[in-house]
Enzyme design. Structure first.
Site, PDB file in Angstrom:
ATOM      1  N   ARG A 140      -5.139  -2.392 -12.301  1.00 23.08           N
ATOM      2  CA  ARG A 140      -3.646  -2.988 -12.504  1.00 23.08           C
ATOM      3  C   ARG A 140      -4.129  -4.457 -13.470  1.00 23.08           C
ATOM      4  NH1 ARG A 140      -0.656  -1.025  -8.030  1.00 23.08           N
ATOM      5  NH2 ARG A 140       1.529  -1.667  -8.121  1.00 23.08           N
TER       6      ARG A 140
ATOM      7  N   ARG B 164      14.327   4.150  -2.886  1.00 21.15           N
ATOM      8  CA  ARG B 164      13.076   4.801  -2.330  1.00 21.15           C
ATOM      9  C   ARG B 164      13.040   4.745  -0.925  1.00 21.15           C
ATOM     10  NH1 ARG B 164       7.553   3.917  -5.078  1.00 21.15           N
ATOM     11  NH2 ARG B 164       7.705   1.500  -4.382  1.00 21.15           N
TER      12      ARG B 164
ATOM     13  N   ARG C 285      10.263   0.593   2.291  1.00 16.87           N
ATOM     14  CA  ARG C 285       9.087  -0.235   1.933  1.00 16.87           C
ATOM     15  C   ARG C 285       9.376  -1.979   1.831  1.00 16.87           C
ATOM     16  NH1 ARG C 285       5.189   1.798  -2.500  1.00 16.87           N
ATOM     17  NH2 ARG C 285       4.934  -0.237  -2.974  1.00 16.87           N
TER      18      ARG C 285
ATOM     19  N   LYS D 266       4.617   7.370 -10.340  1.00 15.34           N
ATOM     20  CA  LYS D 266       3.210   7.491 -10.223  1.00 15.34           C
ATOM     21  C   LYS D 266       2.508   8.115  -8.834  1.00 15.34           C
ATOM     22  CE  LYS D 266       1.863   3.113 -10.784  1.00 15.34           C
ATOM     23  NZ  LYS D 266       2.932   2.630 -10.664  1.00 15.34           N
TER      24      LYS D 266
END
Ligand code: AMP
Length: 223
Positions: free
Chosen positions: A88, A124, A157, A13
């Site tokens: 969400r 990521r 992250r 996203k």
């Protein structure tokens, strides 16, 4: 036009909303980015949100809704915006309905296998300076751990660690997937295949947006 990108963590996203912003000019609003910014600045809101984020849980609806409301009020959002990571929960979706007079709404839901999500999240990397997103498997930086765009350091992250990923996916299935039915009933729901190359997925998104833009241009002309 309000474009909502729905889909589990790791479904792309963030990357796709940046591409939508670049092509169509709708500003990207990522609640994850807004919250991480608050955490980094150690604001009272950031301090409240941090523990939830580190555990992979959702931050309270109240905090997130207020944050989004404030962002949407800004002038650059008057023609539309693309939402990444919001809503969400059902409460957030209902609150969004009350915000802003936008008539067009599109919800694009990224469908993909869970195994791919976990692999993607673990691979990521994010630039600590400009926020550019990389993936060591499919979109690595040219130089290890260095951002191609600004030369900043790349990092992982905190919530992309395996135990937190598991919790984020659990929360997604428990809370966010309920929105599918909500948006289906409103006739704005568009599931897409979220697997494949970045530009292949982006093309699928553009087809949906372009169709919506063309149909609203026709409606305008008829008036
Ligand atoms: P994301 O970058 O979208 O994966 O979001 C990272 C984390 O920020 C999530 O795991 C949540 O803890 C928090 N967060 C982001 N968006 C929301 C939201 N709409 N509602 C509640 N918490 C959120």
């Amino acid at each position: 036009m309000r474009i909502i990108l729905l889909g589990p963590p790791g479904s792309g996203k963030g990357t796709q909303s940046s591409l939508v912003q670049k092509k169509y000019g709708f500003p990207k609003i990522s609640t994850g980015d807004l919250l991480r910014d608050e955490v980094q600045k150690k604001t009272p809101l950031g301090k409240k949100a941090e523990n939830f984020m580190n555990r992979g849980e959702l931050v309270s609806d109240e905090i997130v809704i207020e944050m989004v409301k404030e962002r949407i009020r800004k002038r650059d959002c008057q023609q539309g915006y693309v939402l990444d990571g919001f809503p969400r929960s059902l409460a957030q979706a209902k609150a969004l309905q009350k915000i802003g007079p936008l008539t067009q709404e599109l919800v694009i839901d990224f469908k993909m296998h869970e195994k791919i999500l976990v692999d993607r999240l673990q691979a990521r990397r994010i630039c600590s300076r400009c926020g550019a997103i990389y993936n060591l498997l499919v979109h690595p930086p040219r130089k290890e751990e260095v951002c191609d765009v600004c030369g900043g350091r790349l990092g992982q992250r905190d919530d992309d660690k395996p135990e937190v990923i598991k919790e984020r996916l659990r929360v997604y299935h428990q809370k966010t997937s309920k929105l599918i039915h909500y948006y289906q009933q409103r006739n704005v729901y568009h599931p897409i295949d979220g697997e494949g190359k970045i530009l292949t997925v982006f093309h699928r998104i553009c087809v949906i947006i372009d169709k919506e833009l063309a149909s609203s241009a026709k409606d305008e002309a008829r008036r």
